[in-house]
Design an enzyme around this catalytic site. Structure first.
Site, PDB file in Angstrom:
ATOM      1  N   GLU A 172       0.802  -1.637   0.166  1.00 26.69           N
ATOM      2  CA  GLU A 172       0.167  -0.177  -0.255  1.00 26.69           C
ATOM      3  C   GLU A 172       0.646   1.093  -0.262  1.00 26.69           C
ATOM      4  O   GLU A 172       0.712   2.132   1.039  1.00 26.69           O
ATOM      5  CB  GLU A 172      -0.582   0.234   1.362  1.00 26.69           C
ATOM      6  CG  GLU A 172      -1.679  -1.314   1.099  1.00 26.69           C
ATOM      7  CD  GLU A 172      -3.343  -0.863   2.111  1.00 26.69           C
ATOM      8  OE1 GLU A 172      -2.683   0.365   3.004  1.00 26.69           O
ATOM      9  OE2 GLU A 172      -3.672  -1.720   2.069  1.00 26.69           O
ATOM     10  N   GLU A 291      -5.582  -8.271  -0.611  1.00 26.94           N
ATOM     11  CA  GLU A 291      -6.156  -8.203   0.609  1.00 26.94           C
ATOM     12  C   GLU A 291      -7.823  -7.440   0.448  1.00 26.94           C
ATOM     13  O   GLU A 291      -8.120  -6.660  -0.213  1.00 26.94           O
ATOM     14  CB  GLU A 291      -5.688  -6.710   1.583  1.00 26.94           C
ATOM     15  CG  GLU A 291      -4.115  -6.829   2.547  1.00 26.94           C
ATOM     16  CD  GLU A 291      -4.024  -5.911   3.348  1.00 26.94           C
ATOM     17  OE1 GLU A 291      -4.894  -4.884   3.610  1.00 26.94           O
ATOM     18  OE2 GLU A 291      -2.968  -5.556   3.361  1.00 26.94           O
TER      19      GLU A 291
END
Length: 503
Positions: A172, A291
């Site tokens: 991320e 995710e």
């Protein structure tokens, strides 16, 4: 109310990559400590890993588990988790304002993966670290011996390399909350350089570059384009993340989030094609949706813990969503989407596996049990392997914030040629009406129903607990039938079903 589906043997999407049923474990909350690792637990093995948790994971047949983060990895020194436990340092984790004893590192995680029958998918730190540490970690894990890092692994008790093939290039990195956050150009250059170095060691590695943390990020979808322009020739997958929440207690709108997920995947798939064309490349890059899950139930409690924890606690209870029946429907819809997008989504990881926004929950010193969402994940993982069918679905629908026409009946179909079965996963999103659904089985010949599982509940908010572990669980379905090449099944309002047909 009625719906119809056409399933034709020759109309297919793609062979489903088994790794789309993967999972994720991060050094966060009680995912590792009191999750998979609790040396004082009655079921603990010689390595301190909980046997009851291991069984629940084995039953899921999880093909791959991503580790060790997550936000945690962006300031993680992998060397802290190797060598004698008594010599390992306790470190502060800036991402979750906690401390980590490093009692579990790559050796312990690798042994656990062997125990539960899964593969490792490791992440390197591209937040506070870079190319050098990534190549050292790779050498430690994968080199047979005769070099500094591989010999250190051998000294630490593991002679044979683990030969890990899947590596995430950070986590991320588009997020300002990330330690070492970078813009797309900065990250793209670093990821490309890291990938080049890792491929110098082993050209057969599968490398996953960071995509957007979610589709609401201000940099999306330019982030994907810019990062791929730097990395396209050096990586195999781009990662996407998405979490699902019913914050306004509007179930129809909540379940419509699956349409937003589908658009997210479609947009990034188009961006991949754009960059491929610009690069005049013959290579294909796919999506690793590493995710995903429902995440909102624990938010208020988490803020209270993080704002007032009075220091840096070790493995506090964080992100411990208690899932209800409504979430069963959402998870079923997500998995259906991945099956239908199996031409581009080749890896996916439910986040996470134990305690932290997870299908499995534990009590310290006590039981482990399956949360409500365990079951649709189980059915898809066990029976959703094979070839995804290009179904033609005709269903009445409704309007949500995410799409003008959201079909009430959501269905995916999988043809498993090895065992000669057709497996259908169906969700009815209608709040009050049953829907009579007919599936025309074309080109498959005769079939017999061999399993029919249904999940319904009178209370959308019903949950499973340590004391009542089967409050929300599947039951044998009734009434499904095949006649004249057509499967007929009744879908109660707000229900999840699996129907298996032996051909």
């Amino acid at each position: 109310m009625k719906a119809s589906v056409v399933a034709h043997k020759d109309y297919t999407i793609s062979k489903i990559d088994d790794r789309v049923y993967g999972a994720f474990l991060e050094h966060l909350g009680r995912a590792i400590y009191e999750g998979i690792y609790e040396p004082d637990h009655p079921t603990a093995d010689k390595d301190g890993m909980r046997g009851d948790v291991a069984k629940l994971v084995r039953d899921l047949n999880v093909p791959v588990v991503r580790y060790p983060g997550g936000n945690f990895v962006s300031a993680y020194n992998w060397e802290d988790g190797v060598g004698p436990r008594e010599d390992r340092p306790t470190r502060l984790d800036l991402a979750w304002h906690t401390s980590d004893s490093n009692a579990v590192g790559v050796h312990e995680f690798a042994e656990w993966c062997t125990t539960v029958g899964t593969e490792m998918m490791l992440a390197v730190n591209l937040g506070s670290r870079g190319v050098d540490d990534a190549r050292n970690f790779l050498e430690y894990v994968n080199h047979p011996g005769g070099s500094y890092w591989s010999d250190l692994r051998i000294k630490n008790g593991r002679k044979e390399p683990w030969n890990v093939k899947m590596w995430c290039l950070g986590n991320e990195m588009d997020g300002p909350w990330q330690v070492g956050h970078k813009d797309a150009d900065e990250y793209g250059k670093l990821a490309a350089n890291t990938a080049r170095a890792m491929r110098m060691f082993d050209r057969s590695l599968e490398l996953i570059v960071c995509g957007s943390s979610n589709s609401d990020m201000p940099s999306y979808p330019d982030w994907e384009r810019i990062v791929l322009e730097h990395t396209y020739d050096h990586v195999d997958h781009i990662s996407l993340h998405m979490y699902f929440a019913n914050r306004d207690d509007n179930t129809p709108n909540y379940l419509g989030l699956a349409e937003k997920l589908d658009t997210y995947i479609e947009t990034v798939a188009a961006t991949i094609k754009q960059v491929k064309a610009k690069k005049k490349s013959k290579r294909d890059v796919f999506i690793s949706f590493d995710e995903w899950n429902v995440w909102y139930h624990s938010n208020k409690k988490d803020r209270e813990i993080l704002d007032g924890n009075g220091g840096w606690p070790h493995a506090p209870g964080l992100l411990e969503d208690v899932y209800n029946f409504e979430d069963v429907l959402m998870v079923g819809l997500i998995l259906n989407t991945f099956i239908r997008r199996s031409d581009v989504v080749k890896i996916a990881c439910i986040a996470q596996l134990v305690n932290v926004i997870a299908p499995i929950m534990t009590e310290k010193g006590g039981p482990a049990w399956a949360q409500t969402i365990y079951y649709p994940y189980f059915f898809a993982s066990i029976f959703g392997r094979g070839t995804a069918l290009q179904l033609q679905t005709n269903s009445p629908g409704y309007e949500t914030n995410h799409a003008k026409d959201t079909p009430f009946v959501d269905v995916s179909g999988v043809h498993n040629e090895e065992d000669g079965t057709l497996n259908f996963f169906l969700v009815n999103r209608h709040t009050s009406e049953s829907i009579e659904t007919e599936v025309s089985l074309q080109g498959f010949g005769n079939g017999t129903i061999i399993d029919h599982q249904v999940m319904t509940h009178t209370n959308l908010k019903a949950v499973n607990t340590a004391k009542n572990q089967q409050e929300v669980a599947p039951r044998k379905g009734e009434g499904a039938a095949i006649a004249n090449g057509t499967l007929s099944v009744k879908l109660p309002p707000y229900s999840y079903q699996m129907v298996r047909v032996k051909l």
